[in-house]
Design a protein around this motif. Structure first.
Motif, mmCIF file in Angstrom:
data_model
loop_
_atom_site.group_PDB
_atom_site.id
_atom_site.type_symbol
_atom_site.label_atom_id
_atom_site.label_comp_id
_atom_site.label_asym_id
_atom_site.label_seq_id
_atom_site.Cartn_x
_atom_site.Cartn_y
_atom_site.Cartn_z
ATOM 1 N N ARG A 6 0.825 -1.204 0.000
ATOM 2 C CA ARG A 6 0.000 0.000 0.000
ATOM 3 C C ARG A 6 0.857 1.251 0.000
ATOM 4 N NH1 ARG A 6 -4.270 0.339 4.714
ATOM 5 N NH2 ARG A 6 -3.104 2.096 5.506
ATOM 6 N N ASP A 7 0.364 2.261 -0.698
ATOM 7 C CA ASP A 7 0.955 3.593 -0.694
ATOM 8 C C ASP A 7 -0.202 4.573 -0.550
ATOM 9 O OD1 ASP A 7 2.737 5.744 -0.989
ATOM 10 O OD2 ASP A 7 2.467 5.759 -3.165
ATOM 11 N N ASP A 8 -0.421 5.055 0.662
ATOM 12 C CA ASP A 8 -1.596 5.881 0.985
ATOM 13 C C ASP A 8 -2.862 5.110 0.642
ATOM 14 O OD1 ASP A 8 -0.176 8.034 2.086
ATOM 15 O OD2 ASP A 8 0.169 8.891 0.096
ATOM 16 N N ASP A 9 -3.702 5.641 -0.267
ATOM 17 C CA ASP A 9 -4.939 4.949 -0.617
ATOM 18 C C ASP A 9 -4.794 4.060 -1.860
ATOM 19 O OD1 ASP A 9 -4.732 7.040 -2.464
ATOM 20 O OD2 ASP A 9 -6.899 7.324 -2.576
ATOM 21 N N ARG A 10 -3.576 3.972 -2.376
ATOM 22 C CA ARG A 10 -3.331 3.146 -3.573
ATOM 23 C C ARG A 10 -2.761 1.791 -3.173
ATOM 24 N NH1 ARG A 10 0.428 5.757 -7.559
ATOM 25 N NH2 ARG A 10 1.781 5.599 -5.754
ATOM 26 N N LEU A 11 -3.156 0.764 -3.925
ATOM 27 C CA LEU A 11 -2.717 -0.600 -3.684
ATOM 28 C C LEU A 11 -2.026 -1.130 -4.931
ATOM 29 C CD1 LEU A 11 -6.167 -1.324 -2.255
ATOM 30 C CD2 LEU A 11 -4.101 -1.433 -0.865
ATOM 31 N N LEU A 12 -0.955 -1.875 -4.739
ATOM 32 C CA LEU A 12 -0.210 -2.412 -5.871
ATOM 33 C C LEU A 12 -0.864 -3.705 -6.354
ATOM 34 C CD1 LEU A 12 2.249 -2.110 -7.711
ATOM 35 C CD2 LEU A 12 3.499 -3.562 -6.092
ATOM 36 N N HIS A 96 7.420 -14.517 -16.588
ATOM 37 C CA HIS A 96 6.744 -15.813 -16.620
ATOM 38 C C HIS A 96 5.498 -15.811 -15.743
ATOM 39 C CE1 HIS A 96 10.854 -16.872 -17.906
ATOM 40 N NE2 HIS A 96 10.197 -17.668 -18.723
ATOM 41 N N GLU A 97 5.419 -14.865 -14.801
ATOM 42 C CA GLU A 97 4.293 -14.827 -13.874
ATOM 43 C C GLU A 97 3.483 -13.539 -13.936
ATOM 44 O OE1 GLU A 97 4.604 -16.389 -9.943
ATOM 45 O OE2 GLU A 97 6.539 -17.302 -10.368
ATOM 46 N N VAL A 98 4.140 -12.401 -14.174
ATOM 47 C CA VAL A 98 3.478 -11.098 -14.102
ATOM 48 C C VAL A 98 3.571 -10.373 -15.448
ATOM 49 C CG1 VAL A 98 3.486 -8.855 -12.944
ATOM 50 C CG2 VAL A 98 4.039 -10.921 -11.642
ATOM 51 N N LEU A 99 2.412 -9.951 -15.974
ATOM 52 C CA LEU A 99 2.381 -9.206 -17.228
ATOM 53 C C LEU A 99 2.683 -7.726 -17.019
ATOM 54 C CD1 LEU A 99 -0.807 -10.797 -18.817
ATOM 55 C CD2 LEU A 99 1.564 -11.128 -19.554
ATOM 56 N N GLU A 100 2.101 -7.172 -15.947
ATOM 57 C CA GLU A 100 2.293 -5.754 -15.650
ATOM 58 C C GLU A 100 1.833 -5.482 -14.232
ATOM 59 O OE1 GLU A 100 -0.520 -3.068 -17.712
ATOM 60 O OE2 GLU A 100 -1.617 -4.881 -18.292
ATOM 61 N N THR A 101 2.201 -4.316 -13.726
ATOM 62 C CA THR A 101 1.732 -3.882 -12.413
ATOM 63 C C THR A 101 1.080 -2.519 -12.552
ATOM 64 O OG1 THR A 101 3.836 -2.807 -11.875
ATOM 65 C CG2 THR A 101 3.558 -5.099 -11.156
ATOM 66 N N ARG A 102 0.293 -2.173 -11.554
ATOM 67 C CA ARG A 102 -0.293 -0.839 -11.508
ATOM 68 C C ARG A 102 -0.756 -0.551 -10.092
ATOM 69 N NH1 ARG A 102 -5.990 0.229 -14.250
ATOM 70 N NH2 ARG A 102 -5.843 2.001 -12.859
ATOM 71 N N TRP A 103 -0.783 0.736 -9.769
ATOM 72 C CA TRP A 103 -1.342 1.201 -8.505
ATOM 73 C C TRP A 103 -2.799 1.537 -8.760
ATOM 74 C CZ3 TRP A 103 1.324 0.849 -4.089
ATOM 75 C CH2 TRP A 103 2.715 0.754 -4.166
ATOM 76 N N ALA A 104 -3.676 1.144 -7.824
ATOM 77 C CA ALA A 104 -5.100 1.423 -7.980
ATOM 78 C C ALA A 104 -5.733 1.646 -6.611
ATOM 79 C CB ALA A 104 -5.797 0.262 -8.681
ATOM 80 N N THR A 105 -6.768 2.463 -6.593
ATOM 81 C CA THR A 105 -7.562 2.641 -5.380
ATOM 82 C C THR A 105 -8.638 1.550 -5.351
ATOM 83 O OG1 THR A 105 -9.163 4.070 -6.462
ATOM 84 C CG2 THR A 105 -7.223 5.145 -5.461
ATOM 85 N N LEU A 106 -9.312 1.414 -4.222
ATOM 86 C CA LEU A 106 -10.413 0.446 -4.136
ATOM 87 C C LEU A 106 -11.492 0.761 -5.162
ATOM 88 C CD1 LEU A 106 -10.871 -0.133 -0.298
ATOM 89 C CD2 LEU A 106 -9.990 -1.737 -1.998
ATOM 90 N N GLU A 111 -13.366 -1.520 -11.576
ATOM 91 C CA GLU A 111 -13.380 -1.446 -13.041
ATOM 92 C C GLU A 111 -12.400 -2.415 -13.694
ATOM 93 O OE1 GLU A 111 -12.824 2.641 -14.132
ATOM 94 O OE2 GLU A 111 -14.269 3.318 -12.631
ATOM 95 N N LEU A 112 -11.619 -3.121 -12.882
ATOM 96 C CA LEU A 112 -10.611 -4.034 -13.410
ATOM 97 C C LEU A 112 -11.074 -5.485 -13.295
ATOM 98 C CD1 LEU A 112 -7.435 -2.489 -11.724
ATOM 99 C CD2 LEU A 112 -8.217 -2.150 -14.075
ATOM 100 N N ASP A 113 -10.695 -6.300 -14.273
ATOM 101 C CA ASP A 113 -10.961 -7.733 -14.201
ATOM 102 C C ASP A 113 -9.995 -8.331 -13.180
ATOM 103 O OD1 ASP A 113 -11.733 -10.362 -14.658
ATOM 104 O OD2 ASP A 113 -10.477 -10.562 -16.447
#
Length: 127
Positions: A6-12, A96-106, A111-113
């Protein structure tokens, strides 16, 4: 073991190669391995970064963590989830395991699958 970073209200979040869905970083424990050591290893393997473990958020299982393998075997997983912070923000992804990362709020997560089981985890982590 699962890491809520977590970074403030964002989650990895990480988009998994096997499903294409968004989820949290984590994995299994190797024989003889301590759970927190396993989490540190999994995050390092998948993201190429080190984390600090802050506390345990909870243990999760049930219907949303059930899986049927292609051979028909059925399993129910249980994961212990830790709240964590990053020591650095420069990722080196295990392709081999992770396509990409992003920070997102709840709110953005809806809106994400994503895997449904993380909804309760992230709600608990936000407390």
């Amino acid at each position: 073991m699962t890491a809520v970073i977590r970074d403030d209200d964002r989650l990895l979040l990480a988009r998994q190669r096997d499903s294409g869905r968004w989820s949290l970083i984590g994995g299994g424990i190797e024989p003889g391995e301590d759970p927190s050591t396993a989490l540190l290893r999994e995050v390092r393997e998948e993201l190429g970064v080190d984390i600090d473990i802050i506390r345990i958020i909870g243990a999760y299982g049930g219907a949303t963590l059930e899986y049927v393998y292609p051979n028909g075997d059925q399993v129910g997983y249980v994961t212990v989830v830790y709240l964590c912070s990053l020591r650095t923000s420069s990722f080196v992804l295990d392709e081999h395991e992770v396509l990409e990362t992003r920070w997102a709020t709840l709110a953005e997560l809806t809106e994400l699958d994503h895997h449904e089981w993380i909804d309760q985890v992230l709600t608990d982590a936000a407390r």
